[in-house]
Enzyme design. Structure first.
Site, short mmCIF file in Angstrom:
data_model
loop_
_atom_site.label_atom_id
_atom_site.label_comp_id
_atom_site.label_asym_id
_atom_site.label_seq_id
_atom_site.Cartn_x
_atom_site.Cartn_y
_atom_site.Cartn_z
N CYS A 100 -14.30 -27.78 71.59
CA CYS A 100 -13.67 -29.10 71.53
C CYS A 100 -12.17 -28.98 71.25
O CYS A 100 -11.75 -28.67 70.13
CB CYS A 100 -14.32 -29.99 70.48
N CYS A 145 -8.56 -35.15 76.25
CA CYS A 145 -9.68 -34.23 76.25
C CYS A 145 -9.14 -32.82 76.48
O CYS A 145 -8.59 -32.54 77.55
CB CYS A 145 -10.69 -34.61 77.33
#
Length: 310
Positions: free
Chosen positions: A236, A88
């Site tokens: 993201c 992530c």
């Protein structure tokens, strides 16, 4: 009464909850091995941490772990309301900023072990964070989907730490006031991929859908549907990495060339990539802000102690 100690932050609007104490011992294996133990034997702790009533669909959890390697400052396992993430980007930025807030690291380069490999993160003087991600690549290009109500849709499949289906020609308006329609559209895409049996390499599940459009303040604006049906408020990190891989494969972005990626809410990451042999290594830079220090309380008499829907 069980207790979980956490630090909450957000990176470009996307929250990260760093668990610094309270989870069960997962042993001293690799992060991938510890993830499997957490998922198989202690998944209720993930649910208690990120599901309502203590969490929300948008929240990403990050379990701070003792690393295996002596030159790593931390290990981490990422998770959300639907399961686990290999990597992530926004969460790594939040992790580094939180470790600095706790006084555990200083400015400089730090190695962090994840379930999909070791990444390097640099904490800069302005407290922004650069992440040297795991290698990214495009797996397939111009994959055709038949989308009910929308006809044929073409997209690329790429790996940036998670599997993505990236669509540029989608006919959708990427704006915050259009999130509901964007969410429905990208859910339909994900369902169509599943129905058609389309996957990443070695059957990897494509659980992130990424739409792109022009942005006057950046090179691109995106909308990313994450696993668990929530959209990414940040640009993201793994999705930007996948985008870099596609741009490089198309000859549209050279090594070292800057790319500025905006999110649907307008927050931005700056990014570029390096070539190391045949591998494409994305480097992302963004900022996180600390939003809370908290202790989560788990009372056995609470009917939702392990989360709503658990």
């Amino acid at each position: 009464m069980k207790k979980i100690t956490v630090i909450d932050s957000h990176t470009g609007g996307e929250p990260t909850r760093l668990v610094i104490d309270g989870f069960p011992d997962l042993g001293r294996g690799s992060m991938a091995e510890r993830l499997q133990i957490l998922e198989r034997e202690h998944d209720q702790w993930r649910r208690a941490c990120v599901l309502e009533p203590r969490g929300s669909d948008v929240l990403v959890g990050a379990l701070l772990c003792q690393p295996q390697a002596g030159d790593a400052c931390a290990g981490v396992i990422f998770f959300n309301n639907s399961g686990y993430l290999g990597m992530c980007g926004h969460g790594t930025i939040g992790l580094v900023r939180s470790l600095y807030h706790l006084g555990r690291i200083d400015q400089g380069v730090h190695r962090i072990e994840t379930p999909v490999g070791t990444v390097e993160a640099t904490l800069h003087e302005d407290l922004s964070v650069s992440v040297r991600n795991v290698p990214a690549y495009r797996y397939r290009t111009q994959v055709m989907l038949q989308l009910p109500g929308h006809g044929k849709v073409h997209g690329d499949i790429a790996w940036g730490g998670n599997w993505f289906f990236l669509i540029s020609d989608h006919g959708q308006r990427i704006a915050l006031d259009n999130v509901e329609a964007l969410t429905h559209y990208t859910r339909d895409v994900r369902q169509a991929l599943e129905a058609a049996g389309i996957t990443g390499a070695e059957g990897g599940v494509i659980d992130h859908i990424e739409l792109f459009a022009d942005d006057p303040q950046a090179d691109s604006r995106n909308f990313v549907l994450c696993p668990g049906k929530a959209y990414d408020r940040s640009p993201c990190g793994t999705g930007t990495s996948a985008k870099l891989a596609c741009l490089a494969a198309d000859g549209k972005l050279a090594p070292g060339q800057a790319w500025r990626q905006a999110s649907v809410i307008g927050s931005q990451f700056s990014a570029h990539y390096e070539k190391v042999g045949e591998q494409l290594i994305p480097i992302l830079r963004g900022s996180a802000h600390i939003s809370a220090e908290a202790t989560l309380l788990l009372d056995d008499s609470d009917p939702f102690v392990w989360g709503i829907g658990s």
